[in-house]
Design a protein around this motif. Sequence first.
Motif, PDB file in Angstrom:
ATOM      1  N   UNK A   1      40.027  60.219  -0.251  1.00 40.14           N
ATOM      2  CA  UNK A   1      41.078  59.457  -0.935  1.00 40.14           C
ATOM      3  C   UNK A   1      42.451  60.018  -0.602  1.00 40.14           C
ATOM      4  N   UNK A   2      42.559  61.334  -0.534  1.00 39.97           N
ATOM      5  CA  UNK A   2      43.829  61.975  -0.160  1.00 39.97           C
ATOM      6  C   UNK A   2      44.196  61.632   1.281  1.00 39.97           C
ATOM      7  N   UNK A   3      43.223  61.677   2.166  1.00 37.75           N
ATOM      8  CA  UNK A   3      43.458  61.348   3.578  1.00 37.75           C
ATOM      9  C   UNK A   3      43.900  59.895   3.704  1.00 37.75           C
ATOM     10  N   UNK A   4      43.217  58.998   3.011  1.00 35.13           N
ATOM     11  CA  UNK A   4      43.568  57.567   3.075  1.00 35.13           C
ATOM     12  C   UNK A   4      44.996  57.347   2.595  1.00 35.13           C
ATOM     13  N   UNK A   5      45.365  57.972   1.472  1.00 32.49           N
ATOM     14  CA  UNK A   5      46.730  57.815   0.955  1.00 32.49           C
ATOM     15  C   UNK A   5      47.755  58.325   1.967  1.00 32.49           C
ATOM     16  N   UNK A   6      47.410  59.384   2.694  1.00 31.82           N
ATOM     17  CA  UNK A   6      48.326  59.943   3.688  1.00 31.82           C
ATOM     18  C   UNK A   6      48.453  59.026   4.905  1.00 31.82           C
ATOM     19  N   UNK A   7      47.330  58.539   5.405  1.00 36.55           N
ATOM     20  CA  UNK A   7      47.342  57.696   6.606  1.00 36.55           C
ATOM     21  C   UNK A   7      47.957  56.320   6.358  1.00 36.55           C
ATOM     22  N   UNK A   8      48.108  55.932   5.085  1.00 39.42           N
ATOM     23  CA  UNK A   8      48.700  54.631   4.732  1.00 39.42           C
ATOM     24  C   UNK A   8      49.939  54.805   3.855  1.00 39.42           C
ATOM     25  N   UNK A   9      50.497  55.987   3.811  1.00 46.81           N
ATOM     26  CA  UNK A   9      51.535  56.347   2.836  1.00 46.81           C
ATOM     27  C   UNK A   9      52.673  55.339   2.722  1.00 46.81           C
ATOM     28  N   UNK A  10      53.224  54.880   3.816  1.00 49.46           N
ATOM     29  CA  UNK A  10      54.385  53.982   3.752  1.00 49.46           C
ATOM     30  C   UNK A  10      54.012  52.601   3.220  1.00 49.46           C
ATOM     31  N   UNK A  11      52.733  52.293   3.198  1.00 53.24           N
ATOM     32  CA  UNK A  11      52.269  51.028   2.623  1.00 53.24           C
ATOM     33  C   UNK A  11      51.936  51.168   1.139  1.00 53.24           C
ATOM     34  N   UNK A  12      51.700  52.410   0.672  1.00 48.34           N
ATOM     35  CA  UNK A  12      51.266  52.609  -0.720  1.00 48.34           C
ATOM     36  C   UNK A  12      52.237  53.438  -1.559  1.00 48.34           C
ATOM     37  N   UNK A  13      53.312  53.929  -0.957  1.00 49.54           N
ATOM     38  CA  UNK A  13      54.191  54.844  -1.691  1.00 49.54           C
ATOM     39  C   UNK A  13      54.866  54.208  -2.909  1.00 49.54           C
ATOM     40  N   UNK A  14      54.894  52.883  -2.972  1.00 47.91           N
ATOM     41  CA  UNK A  14      55.465  52.206  -4.122  1.00 47.91           C
ATOM     42  C   UNK A  14      54.484  52.155  -5.304  1.00 47.91           C
ATOM     43  N   UNK A  15      53.209  52.467  -5.059  1.00 47.62           N
ATOM     44  CA  UNK A  15      52.200  52.449  -6.117  1.00 47.62           C
ATOM     45  C   UNK A  15      52.199  53.778  -6.857  1.00 47.62           C
ATOM     46  N   UNK A  16      52.027  53.707  -8.190  1.00 45.88           N
ATOM     47  CA  UNK A  16      52.119  54.903  -9.024  1.00 45.88           C
ATOM     48  C   UNK A  16      51.240  56.046  -8.525  1.00 45.88           C
ATOM     49  N   UNK A  17      49.977  55.751  -8.215  1.00 48.75           N
ATOM     50  CA  UNK A  17      49.091  56.812  -7.723  1.00 48.75           C
ATOM     51  C   UNK A  17      48.674  56.573  -6.266  1.00 48.75           C
ATOM     52  N   UNK A  18      49.553  55.916  -5.512  1.00 47.97           N
ATOM     53  CA  UNK A  18      49.372  55.724  -4.071  1.00 47.97           C
ATOM     54  C   UNK A  18      48.056  55.027  -3.719  1.00 47.97           C
ATOM     55  N   UNK A  19      47.573  54.187  -4.611  1.00 44.22           N
ATOM     56  CA  UNK A  19      46.337  53.449  -4.339  1.00 44.22           C
ATOM     57  C   UNK A  19      45.083  54.242  -4.567  1.00 44.22           C
ATOM     58  N   UNK A  20      45.203  55.458  -5.076  1.00 44.42           N
ATOM     59  CA  UNK A  20      44.023  56.294  -5.337  1.00 44.42           C
ATOM     60  C   UNK A  20      43.439  55.892  -6.688  1.00 44.42           C
TER      61      UNK A  20
END
Length: 142
Positions: free
Chosen positions: A123-142
């Motif tokens: 989950x941490x890796x996924x949030x990192x590899x997609x960060x600019x797409x999820x950074x607006x989400x409170x918990x980065x999509x995790x």
Amino acid sequence: MRKLERITNPKVEEVFANYPDAVREKMQFLRELVIETAEEIKEVSKLEETLKWGEPSFVTKNGSTLRMDWKEKTPEYYAMYFQCSSRLVDTFRLVFDHTFQYEGTRALVFHINQKLSIEELKSCIKATLTYHSVKHLETLGI
């Protein structure tokens, strides 16, 4: 099934070859986990494996750089490093609390004999590899 385009700098192999045997196995496992996770993310079509600051690093179009390394000065530990100006490590700490050992806002640190929490780490890796797409989400999509 779609095919992930992988670009690997040959110097990455040299870094892996220079790790002590026991460490190389741990680092190779992290590397394979990053690649496996990238393959599972439909938004990631290309994964570049390169060196940043002499450390094996992964870069995607919409992600934040993910680095990993083992250092001789702390031989019992190895780590995954994240851009410290991002919200990544703070979010990992919020979501996963004591699952991981953290180094400030820059790293997840693993003891050489530690059993890794694979799903949480992915989950941490996924949030990192997609960060600019999820950074607006409170918990980065995790």
